[in-house]
Scaffold this motif. Structure first.
Motif, PDB file in Angstrom:
ATOM      1  N   VAL A 245     -13.074 105.697  -5.807  1.00  0.00           N
ATOM      2  CA  VAL A 245     -13.433 106.883  -6.498  1.00  0.00           C
ATOM      3  C   VAL A 245     -15.843 107.142  -5.933  1.00  0.00           C
ATOM      4  O   VAL A 245     -16.258 106.445  -6.461  1.00  0.00           O
ATOM      5  CB  VAL A 245     -13.432 106.560  -7.924  1.00  0.00           C
ATOM      6  CG1 VAL A 245     -13.850 108.217  -8.546  1.00  0.00           C
ATOM      7  CG2 VAL A 245     -12.164 106.350  -8.555  1.00  0.00           C
ATOM      8  N   LEU A 246     -15.949 107.834  -5.691  1.00  0.00           N
ATOM      9  CA  LEU A 246     -17.210 108.105  -5.208  1.00  0.00           C
ATOM     10  C   LEU A 246     -18.100 110.042  -5.801  1.00  0.00           C
ATOM     11  O   LEU A 246     -16.841 110.730  -5.543  1.00  0.00           O
ATOM     12  CB  LEU A 246     -16.623 107.923  -3.980  1.00  0.00           C
ATOM     13  CG  LEU A 246     -16.730 107.088  -3.340  1.00  0.00           C
ATOM     14  CD1 LEU A 246     -16.599 107.161  -1.718  1.00  0.00           C
ATOM     15  CD2 LEU A 246     -17.190 106.145  -3.182  1.00  0.00           C
ATOM     16  N   LEU A 247     -19.221 109.766  -6.100  1.00  0.00           N
ATOM     17  CA  LEU A 247     -19.802 110.643  -6.657  1.00  0.00           C
ATOM     18  C   LEU A 247     -20.763 111.313  -6.432  1.00  0.00           C
ATOM     19  O   LEU A 247     -22.061 110.065  -5.546  1.00  0.00           O
ATOM     20  CB  LEU A 247     -20.345 110.058  -7.897  1.00  0.00           C
ATOM     21  CG  LEU A 247     -19.361 109.749  -9.212  1.00  0.00           C
ATOM     22  CD1 LEU A 247     -18.247 108.247  -9.078  1.00  0.00           C
ATOM     23  CD2 LEU A 247     -19.978 109.084 -10.329  1.00  0.00           C
ATOM     24  N   PRO A 248     -21.220 112.494  -6.013  1.00  0.00           N
ATOM     25  CA  PRO A 248     -22.411 112.488  -5.456  1.00  0.00           C
ATOM     26  C   PRO A 248     -23.831 113.060  -5.996  1.00  0.00           C
ATOM     27  O   PRO A 248     -24.024 112.038  -7.142  1.00  0.00           O
ATOM     28  CB  PRO A 248     -21.981 114.251  -5.568  1.00  0.00           C
ATOM     29  CG  PRO A 248     -21.388 114.410  -6.966  1.00  0.00           C
ATOM     30  CD  PRO A 248     -20.828 113.040  -6.861  1.00  0.00           C
ATOM     31  N   GLY A 249     -24.890 112.649  -5.114  1.00  0.00           N
ATOM     32  CA  GLY A 249     -25.855 112.644  -4.989  1.00  0.00           C
ATOM     33  C   GLY A 249     -26.272 113.763  -6.459  1.00  0.00           C
ATOM     34  O   GLY A 249     -26.189 114.965  -7.053  1.00  0.00           O
TER      35      GLY A 249
ATOM     36  N   LEU B  65     -15.180 112.465  -6.153  1.00  0.00           N
ATOM     37  CA  LEU B  65     -15.808 113.949  -7.772  1.00  0.00           C
ATOM     38  C   LEU B  65     -16.484 114.622  -7.507  1.00  0.00           C
ATOM     39  O   LEU B  65     -17.485 115.159  -7.078  1.00  0.00           O
ATOM     40  CB  LEU B  65     -16.727 112.732  -8.504  1.00  0.00           C
ATOM     41  CG  LEU B  65     -14.911 111.625  -8.980  1.00  0.00           C
ATOM     42  CD1 LEU B  65     -15.643 110.676 -10.788  1.00  0.00           C
ATOM     43  CD2 LEU B  65     -13.718 111.628  -8.793  1.00  0.00           C
ATOM     44  N   ALA B  66     -16.184 115.737  -7.930  1.00  0.00           N
ATOM     45  CA  ALA B  66     -17.208 117.692  -8.335  1.00  0.00           C
ATOM     46  C   ALA B  66     -17.826 116.559  -9.060  1.00  0.00           C
ATOM     47  O   ALA B  66     -17.342 116.290 -10.282  1.00  0.00           O
ATOM     48  CB  ALA B  66     -15.757 118.694  -8.300  1.00  0.00           C
ATOM     49  N   PRO B  67     -19.290 117.575  -9.187  1.00  0.00           N
ATOM     50  CA  PRO B  67     -20.476 117.253  -9.786  1.00  0.00           C
ATOM     51  C   PRO B  67     -20.052 118.364 -11.099  1.00  0.00           C
ATOM     52  O   PRO B  67     -20.048 119.755 -10.607  1.00  0.00           O
ATOM     53  CB  PRO B  67     -21.719 117.314  -9.507  1.00  0.00           C
ATOM     54  CG  PRO B  67     -21.448 118.432  -8.679  1.00  0.00           C
ATOM     55  CD  PRO B  67     -20.141 118.212  -7.917  1.00  0.00           C
ATOM     56  N   PRO B  68     -20.063 118.106 -12.067  1.00  0.00           N
ATOM     57  CA  PRO B  68     -20.230 119.159 -13.850  1.00  0.00           C
ATOM     58  C   PRO B  68     -21.422 120.141 -13.444  1.00  0.00           C
ATOM     59  O   PRO B  68     -22.830 119.419 -13.558  1.00  0.00           O
ATOM     60  CB  PRO B  68     -20.269 118.600 -14.606  1.00  0.00           C
ATOM     61  CG  PRO B  68     -19.684 116.787 -14.243  1.00  0.00           C
ATOM     62  CD  PRO B  68     -20.177 116.434 -13.184  1.00  0.00           C
TER      63      PRO B  68
ATOM     64  N   GLY C 261      -6.162 101.785 -12.679  1.00  0.00           N
ATOM     65  CA  GLY C 261      -6.101 100.538 -12.414  1.00  0.00           C
ATOM     66  C   GLY C 261      -8.241 100.434 -11.929  1.00  0.00           C
ATOM     67  O   GLY C 261      -7.956 101.806 -11.004  1.00  0.00           O
ATOM     68  N   PRO C 262      -8.001  99.491 -11.175  1.00  0.00           N
ATOM     69  CA  PRO C 262      -9.237  99.091 -11.064  1.00  0.00           C
ATOM     70  C   PRO C 262      -9.372  99.103  -9.643  1.00  0.00           C
ATOM     71  O   PRO C 262      -8.187 100.229  -8.704  1.00  0.00           O
ATOM     72  CB  PRO C 262      -9.369  97.577 -10.685  1.00  0.00           C
ATOM     73  CG  PRO C 262      -8.685  96.728 -11.709  1.00  0.00           C
ATOM     74  CD  PRO C 262      -6.999  97.542 -11.300  1.00  0.00           C
ATOM     75  N   VAL C 263     -10.635 100.494  -8.893  1.00  0.00           N
ATOM     76  CA  VAL C 263     -10.803 101.017  -8.074  1.00  0.00           C
ATOM     77  C   VAL C 263     -12.712 101.089  -7.520  1.00  0.00           C
ATOM     78  O   VAL C 263     -13.095  99.978  -7.574  1.00  0.00           O
ATOM     79  CB  VAL C 263     -10.892 102.182  -9.181  1.00  0.00           C
ATOM     80  CG1 VAL C 263     -10.142 102.936  -8.826  1.00  0.00           C
ATOM     81  CG2 VAL C 263     -12.764 102.869  -9.459  1.00  0.00           C
ATOM     82  N   LEU C 264     -12.508 101.444  -6.721  1.00  0.00           N
ATOM     83  CA  LEU C 264     -13.527 100.722  -5.518  1.00  0.00           C
ATOM     84  C   LEU C 264     -14.519 102.138  -6.281  1.00  0.00           C
ATOM     85  O   LEU C 264     -14.564 103.788  -5.582  1.00  0.00           O
ATOM     86  CB  LEU C 264     -13.538 101.103  -4.269  1.00  0.00           C
ATOM     87  CG  LEU C 264     -13.017  99.755  -2.993  1.00  0.00           C
ATOM     88  CD1 LEU C 264     -12.784 100.039  -2.445  1.00  0.00           C
ATOM     89  CD2 LEU C 264     -14.189  98.579  -3.347  1.00  0.00           C
TER      90      LEU C 264
END
Length: 231
Positions: A7-11, A37-40, A60-63
């Motif tokens: 699960v990866l988040l943008p800058g 994930l899209a940024p709010p 469950g656990p994620v990277l």
């Protein structure tokens, strides 16, 4: 054994399109599914991304991971939820603790001021003048998608603390960190400082020049670092 999903988040000022282009290919080669994930919009960007990461890890656990601000938030989430994080994939962390006058924080604040004064379209004309074409294209797409929430989102990101060295020291899962040696906004020294504070971490260096030619170069660097940390 099946690998946990990533699960990866943008800058700051970026979006899930860029995150996916960086990580999805390298992770897919190892059988790891990517959820970007899209940024709010607006000032809710930091809280919103943390909440979305929490929801994505409910099964469950994620990277967890991300780029710049996304890397900060993923590490912050791992500190709070150690049993739900299987590892961290972090690209281009920008500071430790309070942002103070970190280059990335100053850049985000300056960009927010441009947007406030000139609107998104006017700010883009100024911000993309003379920059590499690939970066101009990424900024144009992402900033237009943020729309009238862009300035508030930039300011929220610029003010949000990253984990402190003591907080990083509490993260026991393997952590892969990618750094670009030619990026003055996200100094490679910050990545190495994070790695020094983390119990199980490795850094793999690449360049912005490589990223411009091949988005996946940054994702491969983070993944290779994570594999080394896990080994």
């Amino acid at each position: 054994m099946p690998q946990p999903a990533a699960v990866l988040l943008p800058g700051t000022g970026s979006d899930e399109v860029f995150v996916r282009s960086v990580f999805a290919g390298p992770l897919d080669a190892f059988g790891i599914r990517t959820h970007a994930l899209a940024p709010p919009r607006g000032a809710a960007v930091t809280v919103g991304l943390l909440t979305a990461l929490d929801a994505a890890a409910s099964g469950g656990p994620v990277l967890a991971g991300g780029i710049s601000l996304g890397a900060h938030l993923a590490a912050e989430w791992a500190v709070r939820h150690p049993g739900r994080c299987a590892g961290l994939l972090l690209a281009m962390p920008a500071w430790c603790g309070d942002p103070d006058d970190a280059p990335a924080s100053l850049a985000a604040r300056a960009s927010a001021d441009l947007v406030t004064r000139h609107g998104v379209a006017g700010a883009l004309r100024l911000a993309t003048a003379g920059v590499a074409p690939w970066l101009a294209g990424e900024l144009t797409r992402a900033w237009q998608r943020h729309g009238d929430g862009l300035a508030a989102g930039l300011r929220a990101a610029a003010a949000h603390p990253a984990p402190t060295p003591d907080e990083l020291a509490s993260i026991e899962v393997p952590v892969g960190i990618a750094a670009c040696t030619d990026d003055p906004v996200h100094p490679a020294g910050v990545a190495h400082a994070w790695a020094a504070a983390l119990p199980r971490a490795a850094v793999v260096e690449t360049t912005l020049a490589a990223l411009g030619a091949d988005r996946e170069s940054l994702g491969r660097a983070a993944l290779l670092a994570w594999l080394r940390a896990a080994g």
